[in-house]
Enzyme design. Structure first.
Site, short mmCIF file in Angstrom:
data_model
loop_
_atom_site.label_atom_id
_atom_site.label_comp_id
_atom_site.label_asym_id
_atom_site.label_seq_id
_atom_site.Cartn_x
_atom_site.Cartn_y
_atom_site.Cartn_z
N LYS A 223 -93.97 17.40 -63.07
CA LYS A 223 -95.07 17.16 -62.13
C LYS A 223 -95.05 15.72 -61.59
O LYS A 223 -95.06 15.49 -60.38
CB LYS A 223 -96.41 17.46 -62.82
N CYS A 279 -103.49 12.28 -54.69
CA CYS A 279 -102.38 12.56 -55.63
C CYS A 279 -101.26 11.52 -55.59
O CYS A 279 -101.02 10.85 -56.59
CB CYS A 279 -101.81 13.94 -55.35
C1 UGA Z 1 -99.30 16.50 -52.89
C2 UGA Z 1 -98.00 17.31 -53.11
O1 UGA Z 1 -97.39 17.60 -51.86
C3 UGA Z 1 -98.31 18.63 -53.84
O2 UGA Z 1 -97.10 19.29 -54.13
C4 UGA Z 1 -99.03 18.30 -55.14
O3 UGA Z 1 -99.38 19.47 -55.85
C5 UGA Z 1 -100.30 17.51 -54.83
O4 UGA Z 1 -99.95 16.30 -54.14
C6 UGA Z 1 -100.99 17.20 -56.14
O5 UGA Z 1 -100.39 16.52 -56.98
O6 UGA Z 1 -102.06 17.75 -56.41
P1 UGA Z 1 -101.28 16.60 -51.08
O7 UGA Z 1 -101.73 15.30 -51.68
O8 UGA Z 1 -102.29 17.68 -50.87
O9 UGA Z 1 -100.13 17.26 -52.01
O10 UGA Z 1 -100.67 16.29 -49.67
P2 UGA Z 1 -99.22 16.16 -49.01
O11 UGA Z 1 -99.06 17.23 -48.02
O12 UGA Z 1 -98.16 16.01 -50.02
O13 UGA Z 1 -99.39 14.78 -48.22
C7 UGA Z 1 -99.64 13.56 -48.93
C8 UGA Z 1 -99.65 12.39 -47.97
O14 UGA Z 1 -98.34 12.14 -47.47
C9 UGA Z 1 -100.53 12.58 -46.73
O15 UGA Z 1 -101.21 11.38 -46.46
C10 UGA Z 1 -99.55 12.93 -45.63
O16 UGA Z 1 -100.01 12.59 -44.35
C11 UGA Z 1 -98.35 12.09 -46.05
N1 UGA Z 1 -97.05 12.60 -45.56
C12 UGA Z 1 -96.59 13.81 -45.98
C13 UGA Z 1 -96.29 11.83 -44.71
O17 UGA Z 1 -96.69 10.71 -44.32
N2 UGA Z 1 -95.08 12.31 -44.30
C14 UGA Z 1 -94.59 13.50 -44.69
O18 UGA Z 1 -93.46 13.86 -44.28
C15 UGA Z 1 -95.37 14.27 -45.56
#
Ligand code: UGA
Length: 468
Positions: A223, A279
């Site tokens: 994780k 997260c």
């Molecule tokens: C993240 C992980 O993706 C999940 O797999 C995990 O279960 C979760 O944390 C957790 O530990 O509970 P989440 O925080 O909901 O999920 O959101 P993400 O989609 O991962 O995005 C996180 C951040 O990264 C956001 O601010 C998003 O805008 C940014 N991001 C994401 C980018 O800047 N670039 C990307 O290519 C992807």
């Protein structure tokens, strides 16, 4: 199977509703009476696609709510612990909620139970949970502690849960592994997907998902390592985007060029204003901290965090570069949530940037499709809230795009240009093609790509009385 889920936060609520949809009898336990009453009354506390349908479908039947943890444990075979593990000041995970839940669980262990960590916890937590349960009088043969990390993303949490790439179960006994295999059997044997009322399959879903059985400690590490790796991908591409800006390359082309290598893959390579949310920031720090505690100085993660912080500062500098001074300027902000598809603003880079601009004396009108109520709790009336992107843009000196909502990628550009006082867009999420924006009469700044200007007219020149 009878399942208890402890904690009705993001992970607990989604897991509880999804376990019920798999056909299990679920009791969701929380010690917050207000939350329980709201859930019993049909309220849905978070903005999450398909969650209202699942709660409606199972509330009062396959999904019950309770504040009596020991009694719920007695009635359940598997107890999933999904309580918060917030960061302490030094970046470690605060495990006091997990500890107090473990203490209470021990009071309900009458015959064999598997206690499953679902919250993100550092490696060794399972050992501690076992010790606490034993210390409080449970028979060592009557329970096992397992780890079943959750990989759901906010905004797509229900489909991530029901259509996962993989299910990881970390157990140190076959008995615990068998129970967890049965919990997920409707997904791994495909029977859930054949049900008419199953949640619709997303495009990329792998059916059936892989089941990976590991030791408990490996699952705990999987994780942390997954989140840290994804955060590293984002910081990596943000660093590459900065180099692109210096040399005049286009980061989209670079992403396409590297992401088509199947060893790298195209996902999580979107440059922007840095990652946020509840997260990645917390888990990267916690992973770094647990590694250090066990003798490894994970300096790579320091760089991941540093690049992420710098990314916000770079964007603020970009705004200055585009507008010169910001004091007294009217800025339209599209996006407050930490990412698109959610109303969550925890550690939102959009809010951090907006607050920095407020400190510098800008006047901000903001719009977000889902996160305005939550933002009001933090920002109060320091900003004006608009009912649409166009209302936010009305008479603004520039438009900033800070969250990757789909609706922000599909704006009517003619209308937007007419609303803005100056046709300047500073896009922190690369939602538009720079050439198109120039052709549409905008001065457009984004991340890792050269700025574009209204065709043929250099930036800063007056056209029809308006600075372009
Ligand atoms: C993240 C992980 O993706 C999940 O797999 C995990 O279960 C979760 O944390 C957790 O530990 O509970 P989440 O925080 O909901 O999920 O959101 P993400 O989609 O991962 O995005 C996180 C951040 O990264 C956001 O601010 C998003 O805008 C940014 N991001 C994401 C980018 O800047 N670039 C990307 O290519 C992807």
């Amino acid at each position: 199977m009878r399942i208890a889920v402890v904690g009705s936060g993001y992970v607990g609520l989604v897991a509880g509703a999804c376990f019920a949809d798999l056909g299990h009898d679920v009791i969701l336990v929380d010690n917050d009476q207000r939350k329980l009453t709201a859930l019993r009354n049909g309220e849905v506390p978070i903005h999450e696609k398909f969650l209202p349908e699942l709660l409606e479908r199972h509330r009062g039947t396959h999904l019950q709510f309770s504040d009596d943890l020991a009694e719920t444990v007695r009635r359940s075979s598997a107890i999933f612990v999904a309580v918060g593990t917030p960061p302490t000041e030094s970046g470690e995970a605060d495990l006091s909620y997990v500890e107090s839940v473990a203490r209470e669980i021990s009071g309900g262990i009458d015959d064999y139970k598997v206690v499953v960590e679902k919250s993100t916890v550092p490696v060794y937590t399972s050992d501690w949970v076992r010790k606490i349960i034993l210390r409080n009088g449970a028979d060592p043969e009557s329970f096992d502690v397992a780890s079943n990390p959750e990989f759901l993303r906010e905004g797509t949490a229900v489909t991530d849960f029901l259509f996962p790439d993989r299910i990881v179960i970390g157990c140190d006994s076959e008995r615990a592994a068998d129970i967890l295999r049965s919990v997920y059997a409707p997904l791994t044997d495909g029977s859930y997907y054949r049900k008419v009322e199953a949640i619709p399959r997303p495009d990329r879903a792998l059916i059936p998902p892989a089941l990976i059985v590991t030791s408990t400690k490996s699952a705990e590490l999987i994780k942390h390592a997954s989140n840290a790796f994804l955060a590293m991908k984002i910081s990596f591409i943000n660093a590459v985007a900065s180099v692109c800006e210096s040399v005049g390359a286009n980061v989209n082309q670079v992403v396409h060029g590297i992401g088509t290598d199947t060893r790298i893959g195209p996902r999580f390579l979107n440059p922007g204003i840095g990652y946020g949310g509840s997260c990645f920031p917390k888990d990267v720090m916690a992973f770094r901290s647990v590694a250090r505690e066990h003798g490894y100085d994970f300096t790579l993660l320091d760089a991941v965090v540093r690049i992420n912080e710098e990314q916000r500062q770079r964007f603020l500098r970009k705004i200055h570069h585009a507008l010169w001074t910001v004091r007294g300027k009217r800025l339209a902000v599209l996006g407050l949530a930490f990412k698109g598809g959610t109303d969550d603003i925890r550690d939102s880079p959009a809010i951090a940037i907006l607050q920095a601009l407020l400190r510098e004396g800008s006047q901000i009108t903001a719009y977000d499709p889902a996160a305005m109520n939550r933002s009001r709790e933090v920002l109060g009336d320091t900003v004006t809230y608009a009912n649409s992107s166009y209302e936010a843009a009305h008479n603004a000196d520039a438009l900033l795009i800070l969250t990757e909502w789909e609706e922000f990628a599909n704006l009517d550009l003619n209308r937007l240009r007419q609303e803005l006082r100056y046709p300047i867009v500073i896009d922190g999420r690369n939602l538009y093609d720079p050439e198109l924006m120039g052709a549409q009469g905008f001065t457009y700044y984004s991340v890792g790509r050269s700025a574009s200007h209204p065709n043929g007219v250099p930036a800063g020149v007056l056209r029809n009385g308006k600075k372009v």
